[in-house]
Design an enzyme around this catalytic site. Structure first.
Site, PDB file in Angstrom:
ATOM      1  CG  ASP A 270     -55.614 -53.103 -33.102  1.00 18.44           C
ATOM      2  OD1 ASP A 270     -56.279 -52.597 -34.022  1.00 18.44           O
ATOM      3  OD2 ASP A 270     -56.039 -53.190 -31.931  1.00 18.44           O
TER       4      ASP A 270
ATOM      5  NE  ARG B 269     -58.179 -47.490 -36.092  1.00 18.36           N
ATOM      6  CZ  ARG B 269     -59.086 -48.451 -35.952  1.00 18.36           C
ATOM      7  NH1 ARG B 269     -59.611 -49.018 -36.994  1.00 18.36           N
ATOM      8  NH2 ARG B 269     -59.423 -48.862 -34.752  1.00 18.36           N
TER       9      ARG B 269
ATOM     10  NE  ARG C 103     -57.899 -57.664 -42.593  1.00 14.90           N
ATOM     11  CZ  ARG C 103     -58.404 -58.887 -42.510  1.00 14.90           C
ATOM     12  NH1 ARG C 103     -57.847 -59.873 -43.170  1.00 14.90           N
ATOM     13  NH2 ARG C 103     -59.453 -59.133 -41.765  1.00 14.90           N
TER      14      ARG C 103
ATOM     15  NE  ARG D 250     -61.502 -51.642 -41.964  1.00 17.21           N
ATOM     16  CZ  ARG D 250     -62.310 -51.723 -40.916  1.00 17.21           C
ATOM     17  NH1 ARG D 250     -63.223 -52.658 -40.852  1.00 17.21           N
ATOM     18  NH2 ARG D 250     -62.216 -50.863 -39.941  1.00 17.21           N
TER      19      ARG D 250
ATOM     20  CE1 TYR E  91     -62.380 -52.858 -27.500  1.00 20.62           C
ATOM     21  CE2 TYR E  91     -60.700 -51.205 -27.066  1.00 20.62           C
ATOM     22  CZ  TYR E  91     -61.811 -51.630 -27.770  1.00 20.62           C
ATOM     23  OH  TYR E  91     -62.341 -50.830 -28.737  1.00 20.62           O
TER      24      TYR E  91
HETATM   25  O1  CP3 Z   1     -53.767 -46.226 -39.783  1.00 19.86           O
HETATM   26  C1  CP3 Z   1     -53.640 -46.327 -38.563  1.00 19.86           C
HETATM   27  O2  CP3 Z   1     -54.162 -45.530 -37.767  1.00 19.86           O
HETATM   28  C2  CP3 Z   1     -52.702 -47.395 -37.999  1.00 19.86           C
HETATM   29  C3  CP3 Z   1     -53.327 -48.638 -37.642  1.00 19.86           C
HETATM   30  C4  CP3 Z   1     -54.281 -48.761 -36.471  1.00 19.86           C
HETATM   31  C5  CP3 Z   1     -55.228 -49.815 -36.412  1.00 19.86           C
HETATM   32  N1  CP3 Z   1     -55.839 -49.785 -35.187  1.00 19.86           N
HETATM   33  C6  CP3 Z   1     -55.455 -50.813 -37.476  1.00 19.86           C
HETATM   34  C7  CP3 Z   1     -56.748 -51.524 -37.541  1.00 19.86           C
HETATM   35  C8  CP3 Z   1     -54.403 -48.031 -35.272  1.00 19.86           C
HETATM   36  C9  CP3 Z   1     -53.682 -46.770 -34.827  1.00 19.86           C
HETATM   37  C10 CP3 Z   1     -55.372 -48.698 -34.473  1.00 19.86           C
HETATM   38  C11 CP3 Z   1     -55.728 -48.270 -33.114  1.00 19.86           C
HETATM   39  C12 CP3 Z   1     -56.897 -48.849 -32.445  1.00 19.86           C
HETATM   40  N2  CP3 Z   1     -57.327 -50.149 -32.480  1.00 19.86           N
HETATM   41  C13 CP3 Z   1     -57.739 -48.140 -31.544  1.00 19.86           C
HETATM   42  C14 CP3 Z   1     -57.549 -46.700 -31.123  1.00 19.86           C
HETATM   43  C15 CP3 Z   1     -58.018 -45.726 -32.131  1.00 19.86           C
HETATM   44  C16 CP3 Z   1     -59.505 -45.645 -32.267  1.00 19.86           C
HETATM   45  O3  CP3 Z   1     -59.990 -45.977 -33.366  1.00 19.86           O
HETATM   46  O4  CP3 Z   1     -60.181 -45.222 -31.320  1.00 19.86           O
HETATM   47  C17 CP3 Z   1     -58.723 -49.031 -31.094  1.00 19.86           C
HETATM   48  C18 CP3 Z   1     -59.851 -48.710 -30.139  1.00 19.86           C
HETATM   49  C19 CP3 Z   1     -58.442 -50.303 -31.681  1.00 19.86           C
HETATM   50  C20 CP3 Z   1     -59.162 -51.590 -31.479  1.00 19.86           C
HETATM   51  C21 CP3 Z   1     -59.751 -52.082 -32.746  1.00 19.86           C
HETATM   52  N3  CP3 Z   1     -59.033 -52.630 -33.803  1.00 19.86           N
HETATM   53  C22 CP3 Z   1     -61.126 -52.090 -33.097  1.00 19.86           C
HETATM   54  C23 CP3 Z   1     -62.255 -51.572 -32.213  1.00 19.86           C
HETATM   55  C24 CP3 Z   1     -61.215 -52.651 -34.367  1.00 19.86           C
HETATM   56  C25 CP3 Z   1     -62.480 -52.994 -35.102  1.00 19.86           C
HETATM   57  C26 CP3 Z   1     -63.122 -51.796 -35.654  1.00 19.86           C
HETATM   58  C27 CP3 Z   1     -62.567 -51.512 -37.020  1.00 19.86           C
HETATM   59  O5  CP3 Z   1     -62.048 -50.406 -37.229  1.00 19.86           O
HETATM   60  O6  CP3 Z   1     -62.705 -52.415 -37.843  1.00 19.86           O
HETATM   61  C28 CP3 Z   1     -59.889 -52.941 -34.809  1.00 19.86           C
HETATM   62  C29 CP3 Z   1     -59.501 -53.523 -36.114  1.00 19.86           C
HETATM   63  C30 CP3 Z   1     -58.533 -52.742 -36.956  1.00 19.86           C
HETATM   64  N4  CP3 Z   1     -57.416 -52.118 -36.488  1.00 19.86           N
HETATM   65  C31 CP3 Z   1     -58.603 -52.582 -38.364  1.00 19.86           C
HETATM   66  C32 CP3 Z   1     -57.481 -51.819 -38.730  1.00 19.86           C
HETATM   67  C33 CP3 Z   1     -57.076 -51.404 -40.110  1.00 19.86           C
HETATM   68  C34 CP3 Z   1     -59.670 -53.155 -39.284  1.00 19.86           C
HETATM   69  C35 CP3 Z   1     -59.619 -54.632 -39.405  1.00 19.86           C
HETATM   70  C36 CP3 Z   1     -59.226 -55.190 -40.764  1.00 19.86           C
HETATM   71  O7  CP3 Z   1     -58.630 -54.531 -41.628  1.00 19.86           O
HETATM   72  O8  CP3 Z   1     -59.531 -56.357 -40.933  1.00 19.86           O
END
Ligand code: CP3
Length: 343
Positions: free
Chosen positions: A75, A25, A38, A29, A152
């Site tokens: 994602d 991640r 974003r 953010r 999911y």
């Molecule tokens: O930097 C990185 O790792 C690359 C980008 C990346 C994102 N999601 C961007 C993201 C990666 C590798 C993921 C994987 C992901 N997405 C997982 C597996 C890893 C983990 O954290 O266990 C899962 C379960 C998801 C599903 C997901 N996407 C959730 C549960 C959420 C909401 C929670 C949160 O972190 O806000 C997201 C949204 C998300 N994916 C964001 C980002 C940067 C945040 C949303 C935003 O910027 O508006």
């Protein structure tokens, strides 16, 4: 040619001069530069599907933090979307599927797509990233593990227990197996698409592994992970099954290069279970990075010594939390880069 291929060498078990480091991640953010792009994108999904913007935020952590790899900004939920189940990202709440898949009848709406078509924006972003990185560091591609996507797709949103998903394993195993197979087929095609576009390694995120018991994980989930590992032969594969210490030996038996560890795993115990022939990745508690610099340096050094100087990729035990101070992240990265292993 890559100028910095530390991560690839560590994954393949070749000697490295120092431990490589990146953060799950990292493209997100924690960086104000990410938040600006974003905002420009308007929505999360727009950011994910616009190759120029996705490429920009992929590269930001390399320029700003000095990590040893970029991870593609995307994602895991783009795969269910490509299979016929679109997601929405509720601001501040996380992802949600307006429709869910819970029966054989629902499965009629779910297909194994032509990924090159349905996910065309992904290879487009990868090509831009590779051009812009110009060999500075490797690019990591990724996908959600079939079980985590199953969670999911059946539940429709995040859950502490994923009991709808678990229930279906026992109440309707024919449906559960059919859905898992379709997700696995799509995931293999999707990872191959990323490899063909230029990613240097891939990580599979099984974020919800920990809601299952050892037997069910072994019989219902591991076969799909095995198929993925056997299919992706071109680049090193990392398997990260969060909260699944009970499955560490099963995962280490698969033909993956690297086993990702969450922070609950003891590095020395994991090394014993995994044996010498796999690289370990992880596993500092992300919350350490809220502490003062000296504490971060001390805890990071402790972790590095526990893993030893070879066959380790430094990372956190899960994704960096959005409100962790960038200074803490820098301190973590710099500590890894400067660490001298006790001989
Ligand atoms: O930097 C990185 O790792 C690359 C980008 C990346 C994102 N999601 C961007 C993201 C990666 C590798 C993921 C994987 C992901 N997405 C997982 C597996 C890893 C983990 O954290 O266990 C899962 C379960 C998801 C599903 C997901 N996407 C959730 C549960 C959420 C909401 C929670 C949160 O972190 O806000 C997201 C949204 C998300 N994916 C964001 C980002 C940067 C945040 C949303 C935003 O910027 O508006």
């Amino acid at each position: 040619m890559l100028t910095n291929d530390l991560i690839l060498r560590a994954a393949r078990g070749e000697r490295v001069e120092r431990t490589p480091v990146w953060l799950m991640r990292q493209a997100g953010r924690i960086l104000k530069e990410y938040r600006a792009v974003r905002e420009q994108a308007g929505s999360f999904i727009n950011l994910v599907t616009t190759p120029e913007l996705a490429a920009e935020v992929t590269i930001q952590p390399v320029d700003i933090l000095g990590v040893d790899a970029a991870i593609l900004f995307s994602d895991i939920l783009v795969v269910p979307e490509a299979m016929g189940l679109p997601y929405v990202m509720d601001e501040g709440k996380g992802p949600r599927f307006p429709e869910v898949v819970r029966s054989m009848d629902d499965l009629k709406r779910i297909h194994v797509p032509d990924v090159a078509d349905a996910l065309h924006y992904v290879p487009a972003a990868i090509k831009l990233v590779k051009q812009d990185l110009n060999g500075r560091v490797p690019l990591i591609g990724f996908a959600g593990a079939p079980w985590t996507l199953f969670c999911y797709m059946t539940e429709g949103k995040g859950s502490k227990t994923f009991s709808v998903a678990r229930r279906s394993l026992y109440a309707d195993p024919a449906f559960a197996t059919a859905l898992m197979d379709r997700i696995t087929d799509t995931t293999i095609a999707y990872l191959k698409l990323q490899v063909a576009a230029g990613v240097d390694m891939v990580q599979v995120f099984d974020s919800w592994a920990g809601v299952l018991d050892a037997h069910t994980y072994r019989t219902f989930v591991v076969p799909g992970l095995k198929r993925i590992c056997e299919a992706i032969t071109e680049v090193p594969v990392t398997l990260f099954a969060k909260d699944a210490w009970f499955a560490t030996a099963d995962i280490a038996a698969l033909p993956c290069a690297t086993v990702g560890l969450d922070w609950a795993q003891d590095p020395r115990w994991a090394r014993q279970v995994v044996g010498p022939d796999r690289t370990l990745q992880g596993n500092l508690d992300p919350c350490v990075l809220y502490a003062d610099g000296a504490t971060i340096a001390r805890e990071t050094a402790r972790m590095l010594d526990a893993f030893g100087p070879q066959r380790h990729i430094a990372n956190l035990g899960h994704g960096v939390y959005p409100d962790i101070p960038v200074d803490g992240v820098r301190r973590f990265i710099d500590t890894v880069k400067e660490h001298n292993h006790r001989k």
